[in-house]
Write an enzyme that holds these catalytic residues in place. Sequence first.
Site, short mmCIF file in Angstrom:
data_model
loop_
_atom_site.label_atom_id
_atom_site.label_comp_id
_atom_site.label_asym_id
_atom_site.label_seq_id
_atom_site.Cartn_x
_atom_site.Cartn_y
_atom_site.Cartn_z
CD GLU A 46 -7.42 -3.41 3.42
OE1 GLU A 46 -6.56 -3.22 4.30
OE2 GLU A 46 -8.51 -3.93 3.65
CG LEU A 139 -6.85 -12.74 8.60
CD1 LEU A 139 -7.59 -13.95 9.16
CD2 LEU A 139 -7.84 -11.63 8.23
CG ASP A 189 -1.80 -4.53 10.11
OD1 ASP A 189 -2.91 -4.10 9.76
OD2 ASP A 189 -1.00 -5.08 9.35
CE1 TYR A 241 0.53 -3.18 2.11
CE2 TYR A 241 2.45 -1.77 2.35
CZ TYR A 241 1.17 -2.12 2.73
OH TYR A 241 0.54 -1.43 3.72
#
Length: 396
Positions: A46, A139, A189, A241
């Site tokens: 992560e 997700l 992703d 972020y």
Amino acid sequence: MNGAQWVTPVDAASVAGPAEALFRSTFGGAADGVWTAPGRVNLIGEHVDYAGGLVLPFALPYVTVVAVRVRGDGILHAVSTHTGESWRGPLDDVAPGHPAGWAAYVAGVVWALHRSGHLTAGTGFDVAVHSTVPVGSGLSSSAALECAFALAAADLAGLPTDDAGRRPLITASIRAENEIAGASTGGMDQSVAMLARPGHALLLDCRDGATRHVSLDFDSADARLVVIDTNAPHRLVDGKYGNRRAAIEKACVDLGVATLRDVADPDAAVAGLSSPAAQRVRHVLGEIRRVREVADLLDRGRIADIGDALNRSHASLRDDYEVSSVELDSAVDAALEAGAWGARMTGGGFGGSAIALVPADRVDAVVENVARRAETAGLPVPQFLHAEPSGSAHRL
């Protein structure tokens, strides 16, 4: 299971129905085709993709479907069953921040494919979207949308869509998210949505784009991986972020390296920085080591033994990277208390989801304890998802 709120996977062909119905009611007639792409969960790795690190995600059996038809007037008209909203406008007007919201992920892909020369000028699209990937769960519903549509655009333009042909589509999807939607995420992703293989995780080297499929057979260990959607808002475009990513980029400048993968002496690198930069770098360097550790254990079929690395990953994300939340910590603690082998937050953090690696006979106990802990603390009611390693984007 015993009152727990499970989100049941629906096969992609069934998900296509609502998208096709919305397409017909909005645009009239049939679409040129229907395409799908999966959400993903990251087993470990992560906040290292933008640091040139290693990640180990896999695709989920929750998907986004797009029904698409080409138009020749340079207009994009996109509608969604999720919001009931639509966006219609000239693709020439697409720019950073415009359109806003979910439409940015569709318009941004076309914008990027035009910019790279993969689509001819004047190519537009009608698009209807339906998804079973929980929005805001961490997700990667955004990448599922980008990749489903990117594959549709490529197919309709006659572009190659084998693994090599998907690389430019991954790049276009990343540009859509970074430059149009304004979320400074890495490429994990989009890569897994385009390249995933059933029964496997994707070991992705974010420095050079190299990939390797790693067997991930939970049944062989009589185990389950449970995704816990905390239902806490998950936001990547509110600055937090981006601040973490900027801190890593500055640390690379201060350390004189292109990426943190180039650090020769991790202990010396951390010691030479002041906090919070030292904490951020310590997390990234430690997380890369943990990905290697987990991949090695999986190669040897030792799934049950990866739990400790998952726990250390969560502690590092919570304490050094400071991207966890009270909801995520509650879910992780409750899962471990009820017998999970390992648990951690997954995704960008600041809300979203956690994962728990659980012996098959402890699944009920784990989900009940997670739900009970959330209720006692006055937190949002969590939902639980089945994490079965699934396949990549494809045409239905």
